[in-house]
Design a protein around this motif. Sequence first.
Motif, PDB file in Angstrom:
ATOM      1  N   VAL A 183     -15.742   8.737  -9.657  1.00 37.67           N
ATOM      2  CA  VAL A 183     -17.118   9.210  -9.772  1.00 37.67           C
ATOM      3  C   VAL A 183     -17.304   9.847 -11.141  1.00 37.67           C
ATOM      4  O   VAL A 183     -16.578  10.785 -11.496  1.00 37.67           O
ATOM      5  N   ASP A 184     -18.234   9.333 -11.915  1.00 41.53           N
ATOM      6  CA  ASP A 184     -18.526   9.868 -13.252  1.00 41.53           C
ATOM      7  C   ASP A 184     -17.279   9.950 -14.126  1.00 41.53           C
ATOM      8  O   ASP A 184     -17.066  10.916 -14.857  1.00 41.53           O
ATOM      9  N   GLY A 185     -16.427   8.922 -14.033  1.00 39.60           N
ATOM     10  CA  GLY A 185     -15.227   8.884 -14.856  1.00 39.60           C
ATOM     11  C   GLY A 185     -14.113   9.791 -14.370  1.00 39.60           C
ATOM     12  O   GLY A 185     -13.080   9.915 -15.029  1.00 39.60           O
ATOM     13  N   LYS A 186     -14.296  10.419 -13.204  1.00 40.34           N
ATOM     14  CA  LYS A 186     -13.285  11.315 -12.648  1.00 40.34           C
ATOM     15  C   LYS A 186     -12.625  10.658 -11.449  1.00 40.34           C
ATOM     16  O   LYS A 186     -13.282  10.008 -10.643  1.00 40.34           O
ATOM     17  N   ALA A 187     -11.314  10.847 -11.351  1.00 41.01           N
ATOM     18  CA  ALA A 187     -10.574  10.337 -10.202  1.00 41.01           C
ATOM     19  C   ALA A 187     -10.504  11.438  -9.150  1.00 41.01           C
ATOM     20  O   ALA A 187      -9.933  12.510  -9.398  1.00 41.01           O
ATOM     21  N   LEU A 188     -11.099  11.178  -7.996  1.00 38.29           N
ATOM     22  CA  LEU A 188     -11.141  12.166  -6.922  1.00 38.29           C
ATOM     23  C   LEU A 188     -10.206  11.736  -5.798  1.00 38.29           C
ATOM     24  O   LEU A 188     -10.276  10.601  -5.327  1.00 38.29           O
ATOM     25  N   LYS A 189      -9.355  12.648  -5.365  1.00 37.77           N
ATOM     26  CA  LYS A 189      -8.478  12.423  -4.214  1.00 37.77           C
ATOM     27  C   LYS A 189      -9.098  13.189  -3.038  1.00 37.77           C
ATOM     28  O   LYS A 189      -8.977  14.406  -2.950  1.00 37.77           O
ATOM     29  N   VAL A 190      -9.749  12.443  -2.143  1.00 36.33           N
ATOM     30  CA  VAL A 190     -10.596  13.090  -1.136  1.00 36.33           C
ATOM     31  C   VAL A 190     -10.014  13.008   0.274  1.00 36.33           C
ATOM     32  O   VAL A 190     -10.750  13.115   1.260  1.00 36.33           O
ATOM     33  N   ASP A 191      -8.701  12.863   0.388  1.00 36.27           N
ATOM     34  CA  ASP A 191      -8.081  12.785   1.714  1.00 36.27           C
ATOM     35  C   ASP A 191      -8.464  13.982   2.582  1.00 36.27           C
ATOM     36  O   ASP A 191      -8.750  13.836   3.774  1.00 36.27           O
ATOM     37  N   ALA A 192      -8.470  15.157   1.987  1.00 34.48           N
ATOM     38  CA  ALA A 192      -8.745  16.366   2.754  1.00 34.48           C
ATOM     39  C   ALA A 192     -10.191  16.433   3.241  1.00 34.48           C
ATOM     40  O   ALA A 192     -10.504  17.189   4.162  1.00 34.48           O
ATOM     41  N   TRP A 193     -11.073  15.639   2.641  1.00 34.71           N
ATOM     42  CA  TRP A 193     -12.493  15.689   2.974  1.00 34.71           C
ATOM     43  C   TRP A 193     -12.872  14.693   4.073  1.00 34.71           C
ATOM     44  O   TRP A 193     -13.943  14.815   4.675  1.00 34.71           O
TER      45      TRP A 193
END
Length: 576
Positions: free
Chosen positions: A35-45
């Motif tokens: 998202v917007d050039g950022k790598a998000l690790k969203v397992d916890a979400w």
Amino acid sequence: MPSHSSLGSTSPKDVVLTRRQIEGLIADGKTIVIVDGKALKVDAWLEYHPGGDKSIRHVIGRDATDEVNGLLDSFHSLETRQRMASFQIGRIEGRWKNFLPPIQGGRFRPYTVETDLLTQSDNSGESNPDSDSESTSAPGTPIFDAAERSHLTRRSARGGLQLRESSSVSSMSSVSSFERKPTPKLSHMDARTQEEIELDLNKYPPLDPTTQDEIVRCYRQLGQLIHAEGLYQCHYTNYLIELCRYALLFSLCLVFLRLGWYSLSGLFLGLFWHQLVFTAHDAGHMGITHNFVCDTVIGVVIADFLGGLSIGWWKRNHNVHHIVTNSPEHDPDIEHVPFLAISHRFFESLRSTFYDRVMTYDIVAKYAVQYQHFLYYPLLMLGRFNLYVLSWEFLLRGLGPRKGIAWWHRWFEIAGHVFFWTWFGYGIVYRSIPDAYGRFVFVMISHMVTGPLHVQITLSHFAMSTADLGIHESFPQKMLRTTMDVDCPAWLDFLHGGLQFQAIHHLYPRIPRHNLRRTQKLVQDFCNEVGIPYALYGFVDGNKQVVGRLADVARQAAILAQCQRTVAREGLAAGH
């Protein structure tokens, strides 16, 4: 596992991750979204997301900037985006090449330094060491192989074939994206799928990165213009008018109930429910106050307490619908087998990733689908009963989030359903109507009157494309390719409740529906600029398109059934 370019970075969030490294994380079971050039690790979400985990799983490995942000105010509020920043594990450089998400069949290679060096060595003759073949990212069937080949070629205006670059997806080999494979012999159904893909490839802009990036640029620019025009601002006087309409309809229901005119009473109750759904839809998209708690409470009061339907079920279903619109395997809004099939692909007993079950094309489906263009309207008139079942299944099984900011939704909704069946089931149907026949007439009329609402909901998608053009199609092009708008005079807007502007709504879901008509001209200008056809039909013509699509699939079902009977007879004769 940071790349060399990230050495010296002081913050872990500034680490530059390569495509191979992110592929390895996904192979290890991590939920990575760009998202917007950022790598998000969203397992916890995943277990906390109010809209359910499935909508997130459909963007794993993808640049989901437009789906998540929708630019400024579309899907998610500012506080949600700030919360998302806490999940950042790094960033990417350059244009991201999408993977096929695991839930859609994508396969990913584990990452180690040794395998990364080996991959770079194997790809030393290629311009981009992160480029991979598409060979293992989709099921190895003629349908998907043909679809992927279609992404590499597009018919020119002169009827020839023009080769063009296409970003590739995950692979375990280093075969070039442009290396041709032997074309398998396609079955009739596979050939039909390929024909639909080719039709869309010729009708819509090319899928090359330059074209799709320009579409995204213009789409985001349009979002800024919409925001600057104040079209995200909700004018509450519109809802005051809505409240007056709701009060009038419900009052007429009670008046005629008191007079013993149960048919008329049921009619006005059905109209009351019909109108309520529009505001529940607004609240479900946080399009009223743009505040999560306030709009949730409004949505639950309207949908659950007054309508007997679960807004939580709707959110879980609808969020996925907005991400994978009109995908036979993934979009629950078009998965109505055994009664309706808007694509021949349902003949293959597809597996629904939403319901996590096979939609078996059984003997009931084989019979019903042949007559679906006749059954369409009668079935939709009974659609509300099905929504009760889906709502209670959602609540009783606890399919919504049980933790986090939405932990209380389930219990609030259950209380709403108890309240609904108390005032409607006990207070009106049982106590106010003296005989069984009167109760039956009241219930059936009140529920069948909401049938046109289900027509309005399905009208925007059932006649549109169900073809999968792959992972390189931009979000705005896919939304416009799979959604139509309905043309109607402004004075009828109250009757359609914003559902006549579904193409616009799919592009910018949180624009208040009372502003959608003003937004339409801006979207039409955008479509003209980027060359995407804007599907707009009158209500009658739109219905003709839908019934025509259903009739076409019904003919295919009849042909398939006849072929199967012929093969069975010939096989039986050969056995003797």
